[in-house]
Design an enzyme around this catalytic site. Sequence first.
Site, PDB file in Angstrom:
ATOM      1  N   ASP A  77       0.831  -1.194   0.000  1.00  8.85           N
ATOM      2  CA  ASP A  77       0.000   0.000   0.000  1.00  8.85           C
ATOM      3  C   ASP A  77       0.870   1.249   0.000  1.00  8.85           C
ATOM      4  O   ASP A  77       2.071   1.176   0.256  1.00  8.85           O
ATOM      5  CB  ASP A  77      -0.959   0.018   1.196  1.00  8.85           C
ATOM      6  CG  ASP A  77      -0.368  -0.585   2.452  1.00  8.85           C
ATOM      7  OD1 ASP A  77       0.843  -0.412   2.679  1.00  8.85           O
ATOM      8  OD2 ASP A  77      -1.113  -1.233   3.213  1.00  8.85           O
ATOM      9  N   ASN A 142      -7.283  -2.722  14.017  1.00  3.60           N
ATOM     10  CA  ASN A 142      -8.724  -2.921  13.809  1.00  3.60           C
ATOM     11  C   ASN A 142      -9.015  -4.161  12.968  1.00  3.60           C
ATOM     12  O   ASN A 142     -10.129  -4.350  12.493  1.00  3.60           O
ATOM     13  CB  ASN A 142      -9.348  -1.681  13.164  1.00  3.60           C
ATOM     14  CG  ASN A 142      -8.821  -1.416  11.752  1.00  3.60           C
ATOM     15  OD1 ASN A 142      -7.901  -2.091  11.280  1.00  3.60           O
ATOM     16  ND2 ASN A 142      -9.406  -0.440  11.089  1.00  3.60           N
ATOM     17  N   HIS A 144      -7.530  -4.951  10.079  1.00  2.64           N
ATOM     18  CA  HIS A 144      -7.361  -4.822   8.629  1.00  2.64           C
ATOM     19  C   HIS A 144      -6.161  -5.619   8.139  1.00  2.64           C
ATOM     20  O   HIS A 144      -5.224  -5.904   8.881  1.00  2.64           O
ATOM     21  CB  HIS A 144      -7.272  -3.346   8.197  1.00  2.64           C
ATOM     22  CG  HIS A 144      -6.021  -2.617   8.607  1.00  2.64           C
ATOM     23  ND1 HIS A 144      -6.042  -1.331   9.079  1.00  2.64           N
ATOM     24  CD2 HIS A 144      -4.713  -2.966   8.588  1.00  2.64           C
ATOM     25  CE1 HIS A 144      -4.804  -0.921   9.336  1.00  2.64           C
ATOM     26  NE2 HIS A 144      -3.986  -1.903   9.043  1.00  2.64           N
ATOM     27  N   GLU A 149     -10.196  -2.330   5.023  1.00  4.17           N
ATOM     28  CA  GLU A 149     -10.729  -1.920   6.305  1.00  4.17           C
ATOM     29  C   GLU A 149     -12.004  -2.679   6.692  1.00  4.17           C
ATOM     30  O   GLU A 149     -12.740  -3.171   5.821  1.00  4.17           O
ATOM     31  CB  GLU A 149     -11.039  -0.422   6.266  1.00  4.17           C
ATOM     32  CG  GLU A 149      -9.825   0.464   5.995  1.00  4.17           C
ATOM     33  CD  GLU A 149      -8.940   0.654   7.214  1.00  4.17           C
ATOM     34  OE1 GLU A 149      -8.789  -0.279   8.016  1.00  4.17           O
ATOM     35  OE2 GLU A 149      -8.402   1.762   7.370  1.00  4.17           O
TER      36      GLU A 149
END
Length: 261
Positions: A77, A142, A144, A149
Site C-alpha cells: 500500500d 482494527n 485490517h 478496512e
Amino acid sequence: MTTIEATVGELSVRLLPDEPALGSAAARGAAEAIGAAVAANGSARVVIATGNSQYAFVEALAEEDIDWSVVTVFHMDEYIGIDDDHPASFQRWIRERIEQRFHPARVEYIGGRGDPQAEADRYEALLRSAPIDLVCMGIGENGHLAFNEPGAADFTDQRWARVITLTEESQRQQVGEGHFASMDVVPKTAISLTIPALLSAGRVQVCAPESRKAKAVHETLTAEISNACPATILRACGNAVLFLEPRSAELLDGVFDRAEV
C-alpha cells in the site's frame, strides 16, 4: 517457553517465546518459500508489508541465505498525496529496509502522486503478470489486512489493487506508531492490494507482535469470518501461517492447548 502450534480453521498459528523469536521463525519460513520458488522457476516474487510489526522479521531476514539477485519485491500500500521521501511513505520504508539492505533484482513501488486510479491499474497489471510466491504481512489494530478496512474489505474483490479510504482507527494507529504528528496530517486515502491479491500467494505469512494487536488477534481467531474483522479470512487460508508472541496472544486462552513442539 518452546514454540507452541495450533490450527484454527485452515490457518496454522505459531506462538513463539518473544518477538525476536517470532521474527526469526518468519524469516526462516520466508527463506524456505523463496528458495523453493527459485528452485522451481529460477526467480521469486514477494510482497512485503511495511510497519512496526515487521521490524523483527526484516532484521532476521539478514541472517538467512537468500539469493536476492533473483527476487522481485512488491509492497502492499501507499498513501495518496505523499512523496516517496516522506518519513511515513511505504515506498521509503521498503527502499531503506529492503532495497538498500538486500539489493533484490527489482522493487516495484506504488506511487503516491499522480492519478491514483491509473496507478492502481498499473500496479495490478504488474502483480498479475506472474504468480506471487510469498506474501509477508501483519494485522492492523482494527483487524485490517493491508488497508482493507472493516466493513469495506471484499473477500471476493475482482480487483487486485484499488483506492481505499482509511478508517479513523487506522489513522490513529499511524499516529500512535509515530509515523504522523497528528490525525490532521494523516492521509485519508491510499492505494492498497486487495484481499484476493494478498491471499493469492503460494505462501502467506502474518507477523502480529505486541499487546496492542492482542484484541485484533483474538478476533481473527475467534470471531465469525466476515469483513467486520477482515483478518478472519485467514482462517480459510490453508497456505497461511500466523506468527504470535506472548503479548499479542494474551487473550487467546485455550487456543494453544492442542500441540506443543
